[in-house]
Structures are given as C-alpha cells and as structure tokens.
Design a protein around this motif. Structure first.
Motif, PDB file in Angstrom:
ATOM      1  N   LEU A 150       0.812  -1.211   0.000  1.00 27.72           N
ATOM      2  CA  LEU A 150       0.000   0.000   0.000  1.00 27.72           C
ATOM      3  C   LEU A 150       0.850   1.268   0.000  1.00 27.72           C
ATOM      4  CD1 LEU A 150      -2.828  -0.960   2.534  1.00 27.72           C
ATOM      5  CD2 LEU A 150      -2.923  -0.965   0.029  1.00 27.72           C
ATOM      6  N   ASN A 151       2.149   1.113   0.225  1.00 30.00           N
ATOM      7  CA  ASN A 151       3.058   2.255   0.245  1.00 30.00           C
ATOM      8  C   ASN A 151       3.955   2.220  -0.985  1.00 30.00           C
ATOM      9  OD1 ASN A 151       1.990   2.781   2.778  1.00 30.00           O
ATOM     10  ND2 ASN A 151       3.703   1.863   3.885  1.00 30.00           N
ATOM     11  N   PHE A 152       4.111   3.363  -1.637  1.00 27.28           N
ATOM     12  CA  PHE A 152       4.963   3.399  -2.818  1.00 27.28           C
ATOM     13  C   PHE A 152       5.497   4.803  -3.052  1.00 27.28           C
ATOM     14  CE2 PHE A 152       0.509   3.743  -4.113  1.00 27.28           C
ATOM     15  CZ  PHE A 152       0.491   4.881  -4.906  1.00 27.28           C
ATOM     16  N   VAL A 153       6.482   4.877  -3.927  1.00 29.17           N
ATOM     17  CA  VAL A 153       7.084   6.153  -4.339  1.00 29.17           C
ATOM     18  C   VAL A 153       7.111   6.181  -5.859  1.00 29.17           C
ATOM     19  CG1 VAL A 153       9.128   7.635  -4.269  1.00 29.17           C
ATOM     20  CG2 VAL A 153       8.551   6.218  -2.278  1.00 29.17           C
ATOM     21  N   ASN A 154       6.667   7.294  -6.438  1.00 29.02           N
ATOM     22  CA  ASN A 154       6.750   7.502  -7.885  1.00 29.02           C
ATOM     23  C   ASN A 154       7.851   8.509  -8.195  1.00 29.02           C
ATOM     24  OD1 ASN A 154       4.487   5.887  -8.584  1.00 29.02           O
ATOM     25  ND2 ASN A 154       3.118   7.545  -8.017  1.00 29.02           N
ATOM     26  N   ASN A 155       8.645   8.237  -9.218  1.00 26.77           N
ATOM     27  CA  ASN A 155       9.575   9.250  -9.724  1.00 26.77           C
ATOM     28  C   ASN A 155       9.282   9.468 -11.205  1.00 26.77           C
ATOM     29  OD1 ASN A 155      11.162   6.539  -9.977  1.00 26.77           O
ATOM     30  ND2 ASN A 155      12.267   7.903 -11.360  1.00 26.77           N
ATOM     31  N   THR A 156       9.195  10.750 -11.590  1.00 32.25           N
ATOM     32  CA  THR A 156       8.813  11.111 -12.952  1.00 32.25           C
ATOM     33  C   THR A 156       9.637  12.300 -13.447  1.00 32.25           C
ATOM     34  OG1 THR A 156       6.529  10.462 -12.413  1.00 32.25           O
ATOM     35  CG2 THR A 156       6.872  11.697 -14.456  1.00 32.25           C
ATOM     36  N   PRO A 157      10.466  12.110 -14.481  1.00 34.36           N
ATOM     37  CA  PRO A 157      11.137  13.269 -15.072  1.00 34.36           C
ATOM     38  C   PRO A 157      10.127  14.072 -15.885  1.00 34.36           C
ATOM     39  CG  PRO A 157      11.664  11.265 -16.298  1.00 34.36           C
ATOM     40  CD  PRO A 157      10.833  10.845 -15.123  1.00 34.36           C
ATOM     41  N   ILE A 191       2.156   7.205   1.168  1.00 32.07           N
ATOM     42  CA  ILE A 191       2.310   6.307   2.303  1.00 32.07           C
ATOM     43  C   ILE A 191       0.961   6.142   2.994  1.00 32.07           C
ATOM     44  CG2 ILE A 191       3.642   5.801   4.378  1.00 32.07           C
ATOM     45  CD1 ILE A 191       5.327   6.175   1.810  1.00 32.07           C
ATOM     46  N   SER A 192       0.360   4.987   2.868  1.00 35.65           N
ATOM     47  CA  SER A 192      -0.977   4.745   3.403  1.00 35.65           C
ATOM     48  C   SER A 192      -0.969   4.168   4.811  1.00 35.65           C
ATOM     49  CB  SER A 192      -1.752   3.795   2.476  1.00 35.65           C
ATOM     50  OG  SER A 192      -1.944   4.390   1.215  1.00 35.65           O
ATOM     51  N   MET A 193       0.155   3.554   5.210  1.00 36.71           N
ATOM     52  CA  MET A 193       0.199   2.949   6.538  1.00 36.71           C
ATOM     53  C   MET A 193       1.629   2.905   7.044  1.00 36.71           C
ATOM     54  SD  MET A 193      -0.364  -1.098   5.572  1.00 36.71           S
ATOM     55  CE  MET A 193      -0.142  -1.555   7.289  1.00 36.71           C
ATOM     56  N   GLY A 194       1.760   2.763   8.384  1.00 37.53           N
ATOM     57  CA  GLY A 194       3.080   2.686   8.995  1.00 37.53           C
ATOM     58  C   GLY A 194       3.563   4.027   9.509  1.00 37.53           C
TER      59      GLY A 194
END
Length: 200
Positions: free
Chosen positions: A102-109, A172-175
């Motif tokens: 449920l938690n992730f990071v996006n990177n976008t140029p 970040i949805s949890m933690g």
C-alpha cells in the motif's frame, strides 16, 4: 476507493504534470499533463529557481525512470526492485515498499518543463506549501497546490539539469512513515541523485 491527487497548475509558458496517486494499490501513480506548451521551444536559461551545480546524465533517466536505482540502492531505501514503469502519458516509475504494497514512491522526469525547477519556483504563489531544500547539493523544493502531507503524500521536485526536474511523490498509506512522507521523498531523491552522479 478514492484517488488522492496532487496538482501543480500549468504555467503559461510551460507544462506541469497532473499527478494522481491511488491509495488502493494497482496501477495508480500515473501522471498526465494538461495541454503541451510545445516541446520544440528553445530552453530558457533564465527563471526564478536556483541553478544546478553540475548537470547530471538524463538519457537513461528519461528512457527508463526505473533505472535510477540499482537493486542494492532500492533495498537500502526500503523498496522492492525493480520498479514498475508507468503506462501514463508521462514517463515515470513506481517503487513499492518492501514493507507494504500500500506504500509506494513515484519518480517522474518532467520533460514538458523546459526550465526545470524554475518552472516550479515560478508558481510559488499558487502552492499550498513551498519549502526549498537541496539533495546532495542539487536544488529541490517540496511543493504542492494541495497539502496532503498529513495523509502520507508529499511532492518533492529535484533539479537534475537546468532544463529538467524530477518529481518524487511518495504515497504512504500505513506505517510510521505516513507521519513524514517528505522524509521518504528526500531519502529516495538522495539515492536517485547519488546513482546519477555515479553515472556521470
């Protein structure tokens, strides 16, 4: 489940991405720009943002945004390897947490912004939050037209050349990291810049 969106309005002379990040998992985190300002326009060396001290190599970053971390670097920042290349209009990569899907990071140029981080600075007055910082000596700014930091979302823009900025967007949805998503963004960006520096 609802989508949470962080938006940066388009300037008259540049295109800024519209970033939609889903808290439900799945293919969320894609980015779609509004109307293009024209990619053939010459790069403007002016602008209100700070200058990049030494341009970083961007060929691989643009061709494959998932190339910005090695397996060991992803592990060090708590992410699964490899990242998942997005299929949206903008070319990005989604990195899922090794602790929770449920938690992730996006990177976008953001190639549509021809003046890099200056295009973000030029819209300072429109932002709900705007906090300049640096990442390994490179200019960066936490900024968004909606302040969703309390909900685990924080957008960090990093200048890698004077013509190209990269959006780093954790969801970040949890933690415990939900309380400070900006720290997650900066940790990822630090690893990304370090990787690009080694490639230069």
């Amino acid at each position: 489940m609802p989508h949470r969106t962080v938006r940066l309005a388009a300037a008259a002379v540049a295109t800024i991405g519209l970033f939609a990040a889903s808290a439900c998992g799945g293919a969320g985190g894609t980015a779609q720009p509004p109307g293009s300002a024209g990619s053939s326009a010459p790069a403007d060396s002016g602008g209100s943002g700070p200058k990049v001290p030494a341009p970083l190599p961007t060929k691989d970053l643009i061709a494959n945004p998932c190339s910005v971390l090695s397996a060991s670097e992803a592990e060090q920042v708590g992410l699964k390897y490899p990242g998942e290349k997005s299929t949206g209009v903008l070319n990005g990569c989604r990195w899922t947490s090794s602790g929770s899907n449920l938690n992730f990071v996006n990177n976008t140029p953001i190639e549509q912004n021809k003046r890099g981080i200056s295009d973000i600075y030029d819209q300072k007055a429109k932002q709900a939050y705007f906090e300049p910082t640096t990442v390994n000596g490179y200019p960066a700014v936490f900024a968004g037209t909606e302040d969703s930091r309390a909900n685990g979302i924080c957008t960090l823009w990093v200048g890698v050349t004077d013509q190209l900025a990269v959006s780093v967007l954790p969801n970040i949805s949890m933690g415990s990291n939900k309380k400070d998503p900006c720290a997650v963004a900066k940790k990822f960006a630090t690893a990304m810049i370090g990787h690009l520096q080694q490639a230069s």
